[in-house]
Design a protein around this motif. Structure first.
Motif, PDB file in Angstrom:
ATOM      1  N   PHE A 166      54.158  12.491  11.986  1.00 10.02           N
ATOM      2  CA  PHE A 166      55.470  13.100  12.191  1.00 10.02           C
ATOM      3  C   PHE A 166      55.972  12.721  13.577  1.00 10.02           C
ATOM      4  CE2 PHE A 166      58.056  16.888  13.443  1.00 10.02           C
ATOM      5  CZ  PHE A 166      59.091  16.678  12.536  1.00 10.02           C
ATOM      6  N   TYR A 169      61.503  13.673  14.251  1.00 15.07           N
ATOM      7  CA  TYR A 169      62.631  13.656  13.321  1.00 15.07           C
ATOM      8  C   TYR A 169      62.413  12.452  12.426  1.00 15.07           C
ATOM      9  CZ  TYR A 169      67.294  14.879  11.651  1.00 15.07           C
ATOM     10  OH  TYR A 169      68.339  15.310  10.871  1.00 15.07           O
ATOM     11  N   GLY A 170      61.639  12.658  11.367  1.00 17.43           N
ATOM     12  CA  GLY A 170      61.224  11.559  10.509  1.00 17.43           C
ATOM     13  C   GLY A 170      59.713  11.390  10.563  1.00 17.43           C
ATOM     14  N   PRO A 187      57.319  20.159  10.957  1.00 22.06           N
ATOM     15  CA  PRO A 187      58.769  20.276  10.724  1.00 22.06           C
ATOM     16  C   PRO A 187      59.263  21.722  10.697  1.00 22.06           C
ATOM     17  CG  PRO A 187      57.798  18.693   9.208  1.00 22.06           C
ATOM     18  CD  PRO A 187      56.662  19.396   9.879  1.00 22.06           C
ATOM     19  N   SER A 249      62.596  15.222   6.303  1.00 24.47           N
ATOM     20  CA  SER A 249      61.379  14.732   6.952  1.00 24.47           C
ATOM     21  C   SER A 249      60.136  15.384   6.348  1.00 24.47           C
ATOM     22  CB  SER A 249      61.435  15.019   8.456  1.00 24.47           C
ATOM     23  OG  SER A 249      62.514  14.357   9.069  1.00 24.47           O
ATOM     24  N   GLN A 252      59.046  13.960   3.029  1.00 29.82           N
ATOM     25  CA  GLN A 252      58.288  12.719   3.171  1.00 29.82           C
ATOM     26  C   GLN A 252      56.886  12.982   3.709  1.00 29.82           C
ATOM     27  OE1 GLN A 252      60.888   9.312   4.738  1.00 29.82           O
ATOM     28  NE2 GLN A 252      62.113  11.113   5.301  1.00 29.82           N
ATOM     29  N   PRO A 259      58.059   7.943   1.748  1.00 30.96           N
ATOM     30  CA  PRO A 259      58.850   7.480   2.895  1.00 30.96           C
ATOM     31  C   PRO A 259      59.435   6.096   2.622  1.00 30.96           C
ATOM     32  CG  PRO A 259      56.741   8.374   3.621  1.00 30.96           C
ATOM     33  CD  PRO A 259      56.675   8.287   2.127  1.00 30.96           C
ATOM     34  N   THR A 264      65.195   7.633   4.929  1.00 28.31           N
ATOM     35  CA  THR A 264      65.550   7.686   6.347  1.00 28.31           C
ATOM     36  C   THR A 264      67.060   7.831   6.508  1.00 28.31           C
ATOM     37  OG1 THR A 264      63.642   6.333   6.968  1.00 28.31           O
ATOM     38  CG2 THR A 264      65.455   6.459   8.549  1.00 28.31           C
ATOM     39  N   MET A 267      68.007  11.276   5.605  1.00 30.51           N
ATOM     40  CA  MET A 267      67.616  12.201   6.666  1.00 30.51           C
ATOM     41  C   MET A 267      68.664  12.258   7.778  1.00 30.51           C
ATOM     42  SD  MET A 267      64.203  11.955   9.010  1.00 30.51           S
ATOM     43  CE  MET A 267      64.755  10.381   9.679  1.00 30.51           C
TER      44      MET A 267
END
Length: 376
Positions: A166, A169-170, A187, A249, A252, A259, A264, A267
């Motif tokens: 992680f 952010y993603g 998250p 996020s 995923q 992912p 992305t 997101m």
């Protein structure tokens, strides 16, 4: 045209457009962060600086496109796109500061500050009856937090021994880390911080010193209230959109979806909502609400004084404020929907010192900060 060249030209156009709009994001009485009276808002010196800045900013954008596109065509990497956008922003900000300096010189040479009696206006209603925090706008962020936490609780028992890394952010699908509760629920923890932090910061903005005009005290106070209500809603909307991106996020991270580049994009899509909303709101109401229409009785309002000239306390084109005699800690900056700390106040230095300490601890590996993902 390769995708990188297209991305580079798009970035140049977006940055140039944003920087060309920058002078319009200030009030008529603070062009380029310089305090002037309403009578001088359309002075030839002000217009000359606006036009000069626009020409130079457009030329800088054209030069950036001419220089960067061939570099990408001959094998330049994706870093060229980011470097071009960064360099263009720096150049445009320097051009903005140059116009501010020249306008200050013209103001002093013309004796503008002595043309009209100066004063300030105070509306105690901002203390006795402040703009309220719209709590209903904070509820969506809390709902998304609870939804993510419930989904994580449901998925936790079926997670594999390692998770994608992680990044704040993603996720980074190429890196793995052992399954632990903090890693799995990262998250959710970020969402919790955002859900609590955004209302707190918004409340601080609502309690900061109002930006009122001594020449038009009644109208400016009413407009600023409308402006603050919009800012509060947009700020809380930003927290909701961040939480929504963190939910994607989490999907995923917990292998609900694989992912990929598509996820992305999904997101980051929610982040476009507050950006577009901010730009639309700012263009409609203007800096501190100065574009809002006047109500009956406000059309010809004139107190006979102009706002006190405090340019000596403002630096870097109205973005930095230093005044040891001012008790205000947080106040509206002179550009766009932005606020700044009074660096003459001891509390401001305590806050900055805390940020420096956190940066040093992160640099030496004592604490971990979220990794910044490269947009390009």
């Amino acid at each position: 045209m390769t995708p990188l060249i297209a991305a580079d030209l798009t970035a140049v156009v977006l940055v140039t457009g944003m920087m060309l709009a920058l002078p319009a994001m200030t009030a008529p009485t603070t062009p380029f962060g310089v305090r002037v009276s309403h009578a001088r808002a359309a002075d030839p010196a002000v217009i000359a600086q606006r036009r000069g800045y626009a020409r130079l900013a457009a030329a800088a954008g054209a030069c950036a496109a001419v220089v960067s596109a061939p570099l990408l065509a001959t094998g330049g990497g994706a870093t060229v796109v980011g470097a071009t956008a960064t360099a263009l922003i720096v150049v445009d900000l320097l051009l903005y500061w140059r116009s501010a300096r020249r306008l200050r010189v013209a103001k002093v040479a013309g004796g503008w500050r002595d043309e009209q009696r100066q004063g300030v206006t105070v509306d105690t209603g901002f203390r006795t009856d402040p703009v309220r925090l719209p709590w209903s706008w904070a509820l969506p962020a809390a709902v998304i937090l609870l939804l993510t936490a419930g989904l994580g609780w449901w998925r936790y028992g079926d997670l594999p021994a390692t998770l994608p890394r992680f990044t704040g952010y993603g996720v980074d699908a190429t890196g793995r880390e052992p399954l632990t509760a903090p890693a799995a629920f990262a998250p959710v923890l970020y969402q919790l911080v955002i859900t609590l932090l955004f209302p707190a910061l918004t409340l601080l903005l609502l309690r900061s010193r109002p930006d009122l005009d001594a020449a038009r005290p009644v109208g400016s106070a009413r407009r600023y209230r409308v402006y603050l209500r919009g800012v509060a809603r947009l700020s809380l909307l930003g927290g909701t959109c961040l939480n929504l991106g963190l939910l994607v996020s989490a999907l995923q991270l917990w292998a609900v979806v694989e992912p990929s580049a598509l996820w992305t994009v999904v997101m980051y899509l929610p982040l476009a909502v507050p950006v577009v909303a901010w730009l639309a709101w700012e263009s409609r109401v203007g800096h501190a609400g100065h574009r809002l229409p006047a109500l009956p009785g406000e059309e010809d309002e004139d107190s006979g004084v102009t706002q006190r000239d405090d340019d000596r306390h403002w630096f870097l084109a109205g973005t930095v404020y230093v005044n040891r005699r001012d008790p205000a800690i947080l106040l509206h900056a002179r550009i766009g929907a932005s606020w700044t700390l009074n660096l003459g106040h001891p509390v401001a230095w305590v806050l900055l010192a805390a940020l420096v300490v956190a940066g040093l601890l992160a640099a030496f590996g004592v604490i971990d900060l979220p990794q910044r993902e490269n947009v390009f």
